[in-house]
Design an enzyme around this catalytic site. Structure first.
Site, PDB file in Angstrom:
ATOM      1  N   ASP A  67       0.946  -1.256  -0.032  1.00 38.70           N
ATOM      2  CA  ASP A  67       0.077   0.134   0.307  1.00 38.70           C
ATOM      3  C   ASP A  67       0.926   1.238  -0.140  1.00 38.70           C
ATOM      4  O   ASP A  67       1.979   1.391   0.006  1.00 38.70           O
ATOM      5  CB  ASP A  67      -0.995  -0.059   1.177  1.00 38.70           C
ATOM      6  CG  ASP A  67      -0.153  -0.150   2.583  1.00 38.70           C
ATOM      7  OD1 ASP A  67       0.917  -0.279   2.701  1.00 38.70           O
ATOM      8  OD2 ASP A  67      -1.130  -0.625   3.519  1.00 38.70           O
ATOM      9  N   ASN A 136      -7.152  -2.539  14.403  1.00 37.79           N
ATOM     10  CA  ASN A 136      -8.624  -2.854  14.034  1.00 37.79           C
ATOM     11  C   ASN A 136      -9.117  -3.911  13.202  1.00 37.79           C
ATOM     12  O   ASN A 136      -9.949  -4.407  12.702  1.00 37.79           O
ATOM     13  CB  ASN A 136      -9.488  -1.627  13.357  1.00 37.79           C
ATOM     14  CG  ASN A 136      -8.724  -0.825  12.149  1.00 37.79           C
ATOM     15  OD1 ASN A 136      -7.664  -1.613  11.629  1.00 37.79           O
ATOM     16  ND2 ASN A 136      -9.260  -0.032  11.718  1.00 37.79           N
ATOM     17  N   HIS A 138      -7.035  -4.585  10.281  1.00 35.38           N
ATOM     18  CA  HIS A 138      -7.001  -4.204   8.832  1.00 35.38           C
ATOM     19  C   HIS A 138      -5.695  -5.047   8.508  1.00 35.38           C
ATOM     20  O   HIS A 138      -4.932  -5.127   9.320  1.00 35.38           O
ATOM     21  CB  HIS A 138      -6.954  -2.738   8.595  1.00 35.38           C
ATOM     22  CG  HIS A 138      -5.873  -1.899   8.774  1.00 35.38           C
ATOM     23  ND1 HIS A 138      -5.813  -0.632   9.348  1.00 35.38           N
ATOM     24  CD2 HIS A 138      -4.497  -2.039   8.518  1.00 35.38           C
ATOM     25  CE1 HIS A 138      -4.656  -0.253   9.524  1.00 35.38           C
ATOM     26  NE2 HIS A 138      -3.841  -1.065   9.146  1.00 35.38           N
ATOM     27  N   GLU A 143      -9.623  -1.676   5.335  1.00 32.02           N
ATOM     28  CA  GLU A 143     -10.208  -1.628   6.545  1.00 32.02           C
ATOM     29  C   GLU A 143     -11.493  -2.285   6.926  1.00 32.02           C
ATOM     30  O   GLU A 143     -12.165  -2.628   5.835  1.00 32.02           O
ATOM     31  CB  GLU A 143     -10.434  -0.011   6.585  1.00 32.02           C
ATOM     32  CG  GLU A 143      -9.369   0.925   6.394  1.00 32.02           C
ATOM     33  CD  GLU A 143      -8.553   1.455   7.819  1.00 32.02           C
ATOM     34  OE1 GLU A 143      -8.821   0.239   8.508  1.00 32.02           O
ATOM     35  OE2 GLU A 143      -8.164   2.304   8.006  1.00 32.02           O
TER      36      GLU A 143
HETATM   37  C1  GLP Z   1      -0.297   0.631   8.370  1.00 35.53           C
HETATM   38  C2  GLP Z   1      -0.274  -0.305   7.214  1.00 35.53           C
HETATM   39  C3  GLP Z   1      -0.484  -1.745   7.615  1.00 35.53           C
HETATM   40  C4  GLP Z   1       0.178  -2.190   8.740  1.00 35.53           C
HETATM   41  C5  GLP Z   1      -0.414  -1.315   9.905  1.00 35.53           C
HETATM   42  C6  GLP Z   1       0.182  -1.885  11.496  1.00 35.53           C
HETATM   43  O1  GLP Z   1      -1.591   1.040   8.590  1.00 35.53           O
HETATM   44  N1  GLP Z   1      -0.975   0.152   6.209  1.00 35.53           N
HETATM   45  O2  GLP Z   1       0.159  -2.365   6.595  1.00 35.53           O
HETATM   46  O3  GLP Z   1       0.129  -3.429   8.991  1.00 35.53           O
HETATM   47  O4  GLP Z   1      -0.217  -0.042   9.609  1.00 35.53           O
HETATM   48  O5  GLP Z   1       1.296  -0.748  11.638  1.00 35.53           O
HETATM   49  P1  GLP Z   1       2.245  -1.110  12.759  1.00 35.53           P
HETATM   50  O6  GLP Z   1       3.110  -2.211  12.226  1.00 35.53           O
HETATM   51  O7  GLP Z   1       3.328  -0.006  12.791  1.00 35.53           O
HETATM   52  O8  GLP Z   1       1.615  -1.492  13.843  1.00 35.53           O
END
Ligand code: GLP
Length: 241
Positions: A67, A136, A138, A143
């Protein structure tokens, strides 16, 4: 589904990196799906160390990222392109032309999404997709919703995600409210999926994804249906299981 339980983030990073290293060693021209966020940073550090030790060769590897924030220039220090260059691509012998991150500044978002999905197909699909999970539930930026979205698309970020990600920006108003993300089809078509999850704030999402109902309200729950899914998680992330 396979679960690798680790003591802490350091061990998680080592075990996650080993799975990717094994993929690269077995198939030097692998297509890797990559992820951003704080969870995979340690995995990338280990991969860089293995490259520097002469163990891993990235010269034939191709990558596609999950993404990118909509509206951020690749040179913005919170763009996912910048993140990938900083944490991995600039530190290993990968050909940057073989690395792809969605273009968050594309003039035509629909075309960008279709081209991204097509590119993944054209290069033969993803061998191993590394993935994190939002608090959440995702995955990528898919989402919680009332349906799963198949292909690459522009997603509206939820209030929870904006709140979670504001730590990377000067203020919450500067967190982009949209992102381009691979869809559930692209993630599920990867030949293997490795999720990394660390810390207490992921425990509920991990529990719901692994043991709850399969529902678009918890996007990570779809991975229960993946034939080759490995979760690498530390004790805190697994504490509700
Ligand atoms: C972002 C990314 C996700 C990732 C998530 C969790 O929103 N788009 O791909 O898994 O954050 O991030 P973190 O690893 O910093 O908790």
């Amino acid at each position: 589904m396979r679960i690798i339980k680790t003591k802490d983030y350091n061990e998680l990073s080592l075990r996650g990196a080993r799975l990717i290293a094994a993929q690269i060693l077995v198939k030097p021209h692998s297509i890797l799906g990559l992820a951003t966020g704080s969870s995979p940073i340690g995995v990338y550090e280990n991969l860089v160390a293995e490259h520097q030790a002469g163990i891993l060769d990235f010269s034939k590897i191709r990558t596609v990222n999950l993404d990118e924030y909509w509206g951020l220039d690749p040179s913005h220090d919170q763009s996912y392109r910048y993140f990938m260059d900083f944490h991995l691509f600039d530190k290993v012998n990968i050909n940057k032309e073989n690395t792809r991150v969605p273009n968050g500044k594309a003039s035509n978002p629909q075309e960008e999404c279709e081209a991204y999905s097509q590119y993944i197909q054209d290069i033969g699909g993803i061998d191993l997709q590394l993935i994190g999970i939002g608090s959440n539930g995702h995955i990528g930026f898919n989402e919680p919703a009332d349906h799963f979205t198949c292909g690459t698309h522009v997603a509206e970020l939820t209030a929870q995600t904006l709140e979670d990600n504001k730590r990377f920006f000067p203020s919450i108003d500067q967190v982009p409210t949209k992102a381009v993300t691979m869809g559930i089809r692209e993630i599920m078509q990867a030949r293997s999926v490795v999720m990394v999850a660390s810390g207490k704030n992921k425990a509920q999402a991990v529990k719901d994804s692994l043991t709850g109902k399969i529902t678009p309200a918890v996007p990570g729950s779809i991975l229960q249906l993946h034939p080759n899914f490995t979760l690498v998680a530390d004790e805190e992330a697994l504490s509700l299981l």
